[in-house]
Design a protein around this motif. Structure first.
Motif, mmCIF file in Angstrom:
data_model
loop_
_atom_site.group_PDB
_atom_site.id
_atom_site.type_symbol
_atom_site.label_atom_id
_atom_site.label_comp_id
_atom_site.label_asym_id
_atom_site.label_seq_id
_atom_site.Cartn_x
_atom_site.Cartn_y
_atom_site.Cartn_z
ATOM 1 N N ASP A 76 37.400 33.254 7.901
ATOM 2 C CA ASP A 76 36.310 34.231 7.852
ATOM 3 C C ASP A 76 34.774 33.911 7.691
ATOM 4 N N ASP A 77 34.545 32.848 7.164
ATOM 5 C CA ASP A 77 33.435 32.019 7.077
ATOM 6 C C ASP A 77 33.114 30.914 8.130
ATOM 7 N N ARG A 78 33.973 30.617 8.972
ATOM 8 C CA ARG A 78 33.704 29.762 9.857
ATOM 9 C C ARG A 78 33.874 30.217 11.509
ATOM 10 N N TRP A 79 34.257 31.348 11.811
ATOM 11 C CA TRP A 79 34.441 31.824 12.955
ATOM 12 C C TRP A 79 33.145 31.813 13.668
ATOM 13 N N ARG A 80 31.999 31.997 13.281
ATOM 14 C CA ARG A 80 30.774 31.986 14.127
ATOM 15 C C ARG A 80 30.701 30.485 14.635
ATOM 16 N N LEU A 81 31.272 29.636 13.963
ATOM 17 C CA LEU A 81 30.939 28.134 14.686
ATOM 18 C C LEU A 81 31.656 28.067 16.183
ATOM 19 N N VAL A 82 32.768 28.675 16.148
ATOM 20 C CA VAL A 82 33.626 28.829 17.511
ATOM 21 C C VAL A 82 32.687 29.173 18.545
ATOM 22 N N LEU A 83 31.987 30.266 18.425
ATOM 23 C CA LEU A 83 30.660 30.640 19.272
ATOM 24 C C LEU A 83 29.737 29.946 19.585
ATOM 25 N N LEU A 84 29.383 29.073 18.361
ATOM 26 C CA LEU A 84 28.233 28.014 18.876
ATOM 27 C C LEU A 84 28.702 26.883 19.380
ATOM 28 N N ALA A 85 30.281 26.671 19.481
ATOM 29 C CA ALA A 85 30.681 25.387 20.208
ATOM 30 C C ALA A 85 30.338 25.248 21.501
ATOM 31 N N VAL A 86 29.873 26.353 22.278
ATOM 32 C CA VAL A 86 29.638 26.423 23.872
ATOM 33 C C VAL A 86 28.324 25.588 23.851
ATOM 34 N N LEU A 87 27.407 25.693 22.840
ATOM 35 C CA LEU A 87 26.019 25.328 22.925
ATOM 36 C C LEU A 87 25.883 23.727 23.498
ATOM 37 N N PRO A 88 26.633 22.828 22.713
ATOM 38 C CA PRO A 88 26.426 21.340 23.132
ATOM 39 C C PRO A 88 26.813 20.849 24.577
ATOM 40 N N PRO A 89 27.806 21.658 25.056
ATOM 41 C CA PRO A 89 28.343 21.155 26.686
ATOM 42 C C PRO A 89 27.245 21.889 27.445
ATOM 43 N N ALA A 90 26.735 22.872 27.317
ATOM 44 C CA ALA A 90 25.645 23.664 28.039
ATOM 45 C C ALA A 90 24.309 22.975 27.942
ATOM 46 N N ALA A 91 24.128 22.447 26.813
ATOM 47 C CA ALA A 91 22.883 21.701 26.609
ATOM 48 C C ALA A 91 22.946 20.360 27.493
ATOM 49 N N LEU A 92 23.944 19.691 27.453
ATOM 50 C CA LEU A 92 24.361 18.484 28.265
ATOM 51 C C LEU A 92 24.294 18.709 29.614
ATOM 52 N N GLN A 93 24.770 19.912 30.103
ATOM 53 C CA GLN A 93 24.746 20.229 31.667
ATOM 54 C C GLN A 93 23.410 20.314 31.945
ATOM 55 N N ILE A 94 22.439 21.025 31.238
ATOM 56 C CA ILE A 94 21.236 21.170 31.642
ATOM 57 C C ILE A 94 20.220 19.946 31.605
ATOM 58 N N LEU A 95 20.581 19.338 30.739
ATOM 59 C CA LEU A 95 19.834 17.657 30.106
ATOM 60 C C LEU A 95 20.351 16.871 31.411
ATOM 61 N N LEU A 96 21.526 16.671 31.829
ATOM 62 C CA LEU A 96 21.873 15.589 32.514
ATOM 63 C C LEU A 96 22.370 16.001 33.975
ATOM 64 N N LEU A 97 22.696 17.119 34.116
ATOM 65 C CA LEU A 97 23.046 17.412 35.513
ATOM 66 C C LEU A 97 21.827 17.991 36.254
ATOM 67 N N ARG A 98 20.705 18.530 35.664
ATOM 68 C CA ARG A 98 19.878 19.301 36.566
ATOM 69 C C ARG A 98 19.156 18.355 37.572
ATOM 70 N N HIS A 99 18.653 17.365 37.500
ATOM 71 C CA HIS A 99 18.147 16.317 38.253
ATOM 72 C C HIS A 99 19.078 15.437 39.276
ATOM 73 N N SER A 100 20.523 15.712 39.058
ATOM 74 C CA SER A 100 21.541 15.034 39.849
ATOM 75 C C SER A 100 22.219 15.851 40.734
#
Length: 255
Positions: free
Chosen positions: A81-105
């Protein structure tokens, strides 16, 4: 003292429910768009002998992500009940990596460039995708691959497209173009058969079905994990066999 406010009251939960619904709509649009664009992009930039494998790799990453999300959603991990929000937030790190690393390649699809008459850009982009350098841009293999991407009267890129070719108009022309009628019927029919098989209901409501049959929560979670694990294994096997056995035998076996 005054009566404490119910944390589940309508006034407190409405905003959270609306936010979840809005987020679900936005994520659905994003997932739907990526389901169309990513396989198409992979198919257009992949070498012919790896087109099936790389195209099915998108589905492999999708089912692997589903399995990972299910594991993270278990009560001992992030499903409390107190940690389920972290599952929703777990998509942010890979999304940020895609934007930073793949945007120019990321490179534009050579076929898309050809469709818009940018032949030189398509030639250069394909050379970069195939690891060519400088003077190797005009190799016979590259020229032949470019020629196979776009029909032309001369059988090579740079020619004018036939006026009757569906790519010259809107998607609505697929409905009236005789040459596209059979592929369109096959695609729609296969998608309809897949939906009517009930596979989405199995994955979305399997825990509910099993719980109604008397299984405990732990047993339902175990069965759901096994189902998703088998799903990942089958997709992985299909990815490995896609370019070896061919599409038709695998499709017939799945039916």
């Amino acid at each position: 003292g005054g009566r404490e406010e119910d944390p589940c009251s309508t006034s407190r939960s409405t905003a959270a429910i609306l936010l979840l619904l809005l987020s679900r709509v936005l994520s659905g649009v994003a997932c739907g768009g990526s389901t169309v664009v990513v396989p198409m992009y992979l198919g257009e930039i992949s070498p012919a002998h790896l087109r099936g494998t790389l195209g099915s790799a998108f589905l492999l990453t999708a089912v692997t992500g589903m399995l990972l999300a299910q594991v993270l959603g278990l009560p001992p991990l992030l499903g409390s009940d107190d940690r389920w929000r972290l599952v929703l937030l777990a998509v942010l790190p890979p999304a940020a990596l895609q934007i930073l690393l793949l945007r120019h390649s990321l490179l534009e699809s050579p076929r898309w460039l050809l469709l818009r008459g940018r032949d030189e850009a398509a030639r250069t982009t394909l050379a970069r995708l195939r690891g060519c350098r400088g003077g190797e841009v005009e190799t016979a293999e590259l020229h032949q691959e470019l020629a196979s991407m776009l029909p032309s009267p001369q059988g090579r890129p740079g020619g004018r497209r036939p006026a009757s070719w569906p790519g010259g108009g809107s998607s609505a022309r697929l409905l009236i173009d005789p040459s596209a009628r059979r592929p369109l019927v096959l695609c729609v029919g296969l998608m309809a058969v897949q939906q009517f098989s009930g596979i989405n209901n199995v994955f979305n409501y399997s825990s509910t079905f099993l719980a109604q049959r008397g299984l405990s929560q732990q047993e339902c979670e175990l069965v759901a994990l096994l189902m998703n694990s088998v799903n990942v294994f089958v997709v992985l096997l299909s990815t490995a066999l896609m370019d070896r056995l061919g599409r038709k035998p695998l499709l017939a076996a799945s039916l």
